[in-house]
Design an enzyme around this catalytic site. Structure first.
Site, PDB file in Angstrom:
ATOM      1  N   CYS A 147     -72.695  23.535  51.179  1.00 60.80           N
ATOM      2  CA  CYS A 147     -71.321  23.925  50.822  1.00 60.80           C
ATOM      3  C   CYS A 147     -71.285  25.267  50.117  1.00 60.80           C
ATOM      4  O   CYS A 147     -70.491  25.488  49.197  1.00 60.80           O
ATOM      5  CB  CYS A 147     -70.636  22.863  49.961  1.00 60.80           C
ATOM      6  SG  CYS A 147     -70.445  21.303  50.781  1.00 60.80           S
TER       7      CYS A 147
ATOM      8  N   ASP B 269     -67.518  26.179  36.661  1.00 64.32           N
ATOM      9  CA  ASP B 269     -67.821  25.018  37.489  1.00 64.32           C
ATOM     10  C   ASP B 269     -69.142  24.447  36.974  1.00 64.32           C
ATOM     11  O   ASP B 269     -70.202  25.031  37.182  1.00 64.32           O
ATOM     12  CB  ASP B 269     -67.928  25.466  38.950  1.00 64.32           C
ATOM     13  CG  ASP B 269     -68.420  24.353  39.874  1.00 64.32           C
ATOM     14  OD1 ASP B 269     -68.804  23.269  39.375  1.00 64.32           O
ATOM     15  OD2 ASP B 269     -68.434  24.588  41.096  1.00 64.32           O
TER      16      ASP B 269
ATOM     17  N   HIS C 156     -69.752  27.231  45.082  1.00 68.70           N
ATOM     18  CA  HIS C 156     -69.612  26.121  46.023  1.00 68.70           C
ATOM     19  C   HIS C 156     -68.249  26.259  46.711  1.00 68.70           C
ATOM     20  O   HIS C 156     -67.317  26.813  46.125  1.00 68.70           O
ATOM     21  CB  HIS C 156     -69.677  24.832  45.194  1.00 68.70           C
ATOM     22  CG  HIS C 156     -69.680  23.561  45.978  1.00 68.70           C
ATOM     23  ND1 HIS C 156     -68.536  22.976  46.469  1.00 68.70           N
ATOM     24  CD2 HIS C 156     -70.695  22.741  46.328  1.00 68.70           C
ATOM     25  CE1 HIS C 156     -68.853  21.852  47.083  1.00 68.70           C
ATOM     26  NE2 HIS C 156     -70.147  21.684  47.024  1.00 68.70           N
TER      27      HIS C 156
ATOM     28  N   LYS D 253     -72.724  13.524  39.408  1.00 68.46           N
ATOM     29  CA  LYS D 253     -73.873  14.436  39.349  1.00 68.46           C
ATOM     30  C   LYS D 253     -74.568  14.355  38.001  1.00 68.46           C
ATOM     31  O   LYS D 253     -75.473  15.125  37.707  1.00 68.46           O
ATOM     32  CB  LYS D 253     -73.420  15.861  39.620  1.00 68.46           C
ATOM     33  CG  LYS D 253     -72.759  15.993  40.987  1.00 68.46           C
ATOM     34  CD  LYS D 253     -72.926  17.333  41.580  1.00 68.46           C
ATOM     35  CE  LYS D 253     -71.973  17.526  42.744  1.00 68.46           C
ATOM     36  NZ  LYS D 253     -72.676  17.477  44.019  1.00 68.46           N
TER      37      LYS D 253
HETATM   38  N1  PMP Z   1     -69.559  22.779  42.455  1.00 64.98           N
HETATM   39  C1  PMP Z   1     -70.869  22.655  42.624  1.00 64.98           C
HETATM   40  C2  PMP Z   1     -71.786  23.721  42.084  1.00 64.98           C
HETATM   41  C3  PMP Z   1     -71.382  21.533  43.284  1.00 64.98           C
HETATM   42  O1  PMP Z   1     -72.696  21.411  43.444  1.00 64.98           O
HETATM   43  C4  PMP Z   1     -70.486  20.552  43.772  1.00 64.98           C
HETATM   44  C5  PMP Z   1     -70.983  19.345  44.541  1.00 64.98           C
HETATM   45  N2  PMP Z   1     -72.055  19.593  45.401  1.00 64.98           N
HETATM   46  C6  PMP Z   1     -69.130  20.726  43.540  1.00 64.98           C
HETATM   47  C7  PMP Z   1     -68.698  21.843  42.881  1.00 64.98           C
HETATM   48  C8  PMP Z   1     -68.127  19.714  44.004  1.00 64.98           C
HETATM   49  O2  PMP Z   1     -68.287  18.541  43.300  1.00 64.98           O
HETATM   50  P1  PMP Z   1     -67.587  17.194  43.799  1.00 64.98           P
HETATM   51  O3  PMP Z   1     -67.932  17.056  45.242  1.00 64.98           O
HETATM   52  O4  PMP Z   1     -68.200  16.146  42.949  1.00 64.98           O
HETATM   53  O5  PMP Z   1     -66.125  17.359  43.560  1.00 64.98           O
END
Ligand code: PMP
Length: 409
Positions: free
Chosen positions: A367, A203, A126, A229
């Site tokens: 993203c 992550d 991400h 999440k």
């Molecule tokens: N890593 C992954 C794999 C994600 O799916 C996300 C959120 N889509 C993030 C990091 C970032 O998380 P956050 O926006 O809650 O900080």
């Protein structure tokens, strides 16, 4: 309830937001990889805290502050137990995965990575597990290296031992890809990195809503979580770090709570975990996250995993009935995500038409632009699942996709 199959009707009854109509249709929520919905137990925990206990933590001598502190520190212990960390001081509350990774990039990164060093990430990260490392590398004169992805959506682990060099200072890898759903064999990856003396950050944004995470079994050095999440509130997350690694890191943000004493000449820093938590924390968020973990455990992660896997397989098969639809991932192990493109239809048009049917999905790059460009696409449609989803939700998605086909026939 652990061990028994999931009673999805009962679970759905716990999520008030699901029981509404959108554009005149019953809501079908298939965007849980972006954020999960919250059970009533989490909403109640937030309301209870603000109704009865709200006060600042760690400082007050009065009863409310004591209660708030107990609840906040109780939440830390709840997180420790949930991910099986050794000690509560290994649990740092942050805003979410993004802040957890930035914390590591700023403190660990700026103290341990220098000119000519390397940071290794993967092509399926991400943006929040790419950009902080790019910024670090640019600032200190290090090089960002990338483990590639194959056409099935698996990491090219045959490249790992070549890419791990004596200059590698950290490997950062996602547990589950939010864009493809690939579950990476992180235990094996960590073992191979450790054999070369390289610490690993995982992550974990997309993992704990679907399966058990055990940081001691993984032996990761860092693990990043986002509360929103995993059925918890937005604005709260966790950085897990091995005590010895966290102890070796300089503080990040300066301010209240992270100090033992301050004079104009010198500040003595607090011990862990407070040293890495400057300022008033998200007290209610931590309490809400603990309630989410209670909720997940009351349902049972084994049952949740079995349900999610069965639904994912049902979904993958059901999507085959849609003409011109291509599922992006054929990875060996997948979780929670059906990512696809439709011939001659832009993902955003698919999203708009599905929205009119009450079906909430995500369309775009999720993203993860570098990953999508490996597959030669700029955007996909992503339906993502959680424990409250049903086969009827998938059927509604497929009906909607047939409508998309009619519109673009
Ligand atoms: N890593 C992954 C794999 C994600 O799916 C996300 C959120 N889509 C993030 C990091 C970032 O998380 P956050 O926006 O809650 O900080």
């Amino acid at each position: 309830m652990s061990g028994a199959p999931l009673d999805v009707a009962r679970i759905r009854a716990d999520f008030p937001i699901l029981h509404q109509e959108v554009r005149g249709r019953p809501l079908v929520y298939l965007d849980s990889a972006a954020t999960t919905q919250k059970p009533q137990a989490v909403i109640d925990a937030l309301v209870r805290y603000y109704t009865h206990d709200n006060a600042n933590v760690h400082r007050g001598v009065h009863a409310l502050s004591e209660r708030a502190t107990l609840a906040y520190e109780g939440a830390r212990e709840r997180v420790r137990r949930f991910i099986n960390a050794r000690e509560t001081k290994e649990i740092i509350f942050v805003r979410g995965c993004t802040e957890a990774i930035n914390l590591v990039a700023y403190t660990f990164g700026r103290s341990k990575v220098g000119p000519g060093d390397e940071v290794l990430i993967t092509a399926m990260e991400h943006h929040s597990d790419i950009v902080p490392w790019q910024m670090l590398c640019q600032q200190v004169g290090a090089t960002l290296k990338v483990v590639p992805v194959d056409e099935r959506g698996d990491l090219r682990l045959d490249q790992l031992d070549v890419l791990l060099t004596e200059r590698t200072r950290l490997l950062a890898v996602t547990h589950v890809s939010n864009a493809l759903g690939t579950v990476n064999p992180v235990r094996d990856i960590i073992r191979r990195a450790h054999a070369r003396g390289v610490p690993v950050l995982v992550d974990g944004a997309q993992a704990p809503a679907h399966f058990r995470v055990d940081v001691q079994a993984l032996d990761c050095d860092f693990y990043a979580l986002s509360g929103h999440k995993m059925f918890g509130p937005t604005g709260i997350g966790v950085l897990y770090g091995k005590a010895a690694v966290l102890e070796s890191m300089p503080p990040w943000q300066g301010g209240g709570d992270m100090i033992l004493s301050v004079t104009m000449e010198k500040t003595v820093y607090n011990r862990l975990p407070y040293r890495l938590e400057a300022g008033t924390p998200d007290i209610s968020g931590a309490i809400g996250l603990a309630a989410a973990m209670d909720y997940i455990d009351s349902v049972g992660l084994d049952a949740i995993s079995a349900h999610d896997q069965a639904l994912l397989e049902y979904g993958a098969r059901a999507l085959e009935s849609v003409p011109g639809l291509r599922l992006m991932s054929q990875a060996r192990e997948r979780s929670g995500v059906l990512s696809f493109i439709m011939e001659d239809v832009h993902a955003h048009d698919v999203g708009t038409i599905l929205d009119r049917e009450g079906v909430a999905i995500r369309a775009g790059h999720h993203c993860a632009q570098p990953l999508l460009s490996c597959f030669g696409v700029a955007a996909t449609v992503r339906a993502s699942l959680a424990m409250y989803n049903t086969r009827e939700d998938i059927d509604a998605l497929v009906r909607g996709l047939h409508k998309v086909r009619e519109v673009f026939a």
